[in-house]
Each structure stands twice: as C-alpha cells, then as structure tokens.
Design an enzyme around this catalytic site. Structure first.
Site, mmCIF file in Angstrom:
data_model
loop_
_atom_site.group_PDB
_atom_site.id
_atom_site.type_symbol
_atom_site.label_atom_id
_atom_site.label_comp_id
_atom_site.label_asym_id
_atom_site.label_seq_id
_atom_site.Cartn_x
_atom_site.Cartn_y
_atom_site.Cartn_z
ATOM 1 N N HIS A 79 0.822 -1.208 0.000
ATOM 2 C CA HIS A 79 0.000 0.000 0.000
ATOM 3 C C HIS A 79 0.864 1.270 0.000
ATOM 4 C CE1 HIS A 79 -3.903 -2.146 1.478
ATOM 5 N NE2 HIS A 79 -3.355 -2.707 0.413
ATOM 6 N N GLU A 81 0.809 3.953 1.752
ATOM 7 C CA GLU A 81 1.274 4.439 3.055
ATOM 8 C C GLU A 81 2.473 3.608 3.532
ATOM 9 O OE1 GLU A 81 -1.685 3.509 2.090
ATOM 10 O OE2 GLU A 81 -3.308 4.597 3.054
ATOM 11 N N CYS A 107 -6.457 2.045 4.871
ATOM 12 C CA CYS A 107 -7.085 0.795 5.325
ATOM 13 C C CYS A 107 -6.645 0.518 6.769
ATOM 14 C CB CYS A 107 -6.675 -0.360 4.416
ATOM 15 S SG CYS A 107 -4.969 -0.893 4.667
ATOM 16 N N CYS A 110 -2.819 -0.157 7.190
ATOM 17 C CA CYS A 110 -2.014 1.067 7.083
ATOM 18 C C CYS A 110 -2.238 1.962 8.294
ATOM 19 C CB CYS A 110 -2.346 1.812 5.794
ATOM 20 S SG CYS A 110 -1.717 0.984 4.331
#
Ligand SMILES: O=c1ccn([C@H]2C[C@H](O)[C@@H](COP(=O)(O)O)O2)c(=O)[nH]1
Ligand SMILES: [Zn+2]
Length: 160
Positions: A79, A81, A107, A110
């Site tokens: 992801h 992040e 999410c 993260c």
C-alpha cells in the site's frame, strides 16, 4: 520593486498534490493511491504509491482480483502508506507528530502502521470505502491512538 506572489497554495494543498503525483505512478487499473509524509516543520520526508514488491515486475503483474488468492492483487500489492514509510531512509523519530497526506483514506493495516510510525495526523482526499468494516476499524484505530484525521478538497489551480 514588484510585490511577492500572494495566491500561493497552502501546505495542505502542496503535500496533497505531491501525493496525487505519486498516485499517478501506480499501475493498479482500479485504484491508484499516493501518500506523502511531511514532518512538523513542513518538510517532505517520504512519498509512496501502491505497487508490487520490488522483485515483481509491475508491468507483467496480473492486476485483477480472483477467488484464487494466488491471483488476487490484494495479496501482493504494497500500500501507498506502507511504501511511504518504508521508502524513508532517515530515522523514524523524524515522523513523530508528522502528517501523512493520502489520496484515499487508509485501510486498517495502514492505519496501524501509521500509528506505529508516529504519525499524528492523516489528511485525505477520497473516502470511497467509507462505511466498510476496514474503514471503520481504521477510524477506530486512529481514534483510540489519538491520531487526528480530516478530509480536504482541492480546487482547480493554474499557474499565474
Ligand atoms: O490504505 C490503502 C488501501 C488500499 N490501497 C491500494 C491497494 C490496492 O492497490 C488498491 C485497492 O484496490 P481496490 O480494487 O480498490 O480494492 O488501493 C492503498 O495503497 N492503501
Ligand atoms: Zn492500506
């Protein structure tokens, strides 16, 4: 002597535009996400976008979803992040109290990682998974851990 330009963009807008630029690098055909981490002195520490692990060629990667977990992108993609945190080459101490600018609300995984990295505030653009379990858990993580979050909207901006 000419006066200074006054209609400059805000820090929020600047960092979010950097996050958007990062998202433009994403090969995910459905959801492109960018993240930009800024410290408490408004210095950019790191940037990331959602992509494959470095050993997997993202041009050849099958970017779909599947009932077979081995062929589902969600099980492979790192992801935005996480990449922004992992791309940073300095000390994680630098992120204490900093802000992350993300084009999509994080999410739950993260969210936990951002907390552990010391991020103090999440600034986001889109929240297309609002109301889903993962989204509610992510909010709960931020609420319980004292991480602020707020949505911003960007206006059209041309150079003058
Ligand atoms: O916190 C997040 C959540 C998701 N992403 C990435 C991971 C995937 O590449 C897409 C989500 O794909 P969908 O097809 O919309 O489920 O977004 C992220 O980088 N950060
Ligand atoms: Zn995530």
């Amino acid at each position: 002597m000419p006066g200074k330009r006054s209609n400059v963009i805000s820090w929020d807008e600047f960092f979010m535009r950097v996050a958007i630029a990062a998202a433009l690098r994403s090969k995910d055909p459905k959801t492109q996400v960018g993240a930009c981490i800024a410290d408490t002195n408004n210095r950019i520490l790191s940037v990331g976008y959602n992509g494959t692990p470095s050993g997997i060629n993202d041009d050849e990667f099958p970017w779909g979803t599947s009932d077979d977990p081995l062929f589902d992108k969600h099980n492979y993609v790192i992801h935005a992040e996480a990449n922004a945190i992992l791309n940073y080459r300095g000390s994680l101490k630098d992120m204490q109290g900093g802000r992350v600018y993300v084009t999509l609300f994080p999410c739950q995984e993260c969210a936990k990682m951002l907390v552990q990295a010391g991020i103090g505030e999440v600034v986001y653009l889109d929240d297309k998974y609002e109301g889903t379990t993962g989204n509610l858990v992510a909010r709960s993580v931020f609420d319980r851990c004292g991480v602020d979050y707020r949505q911003i909207h960007l206006r059209e901006q041309a150079l003058e």
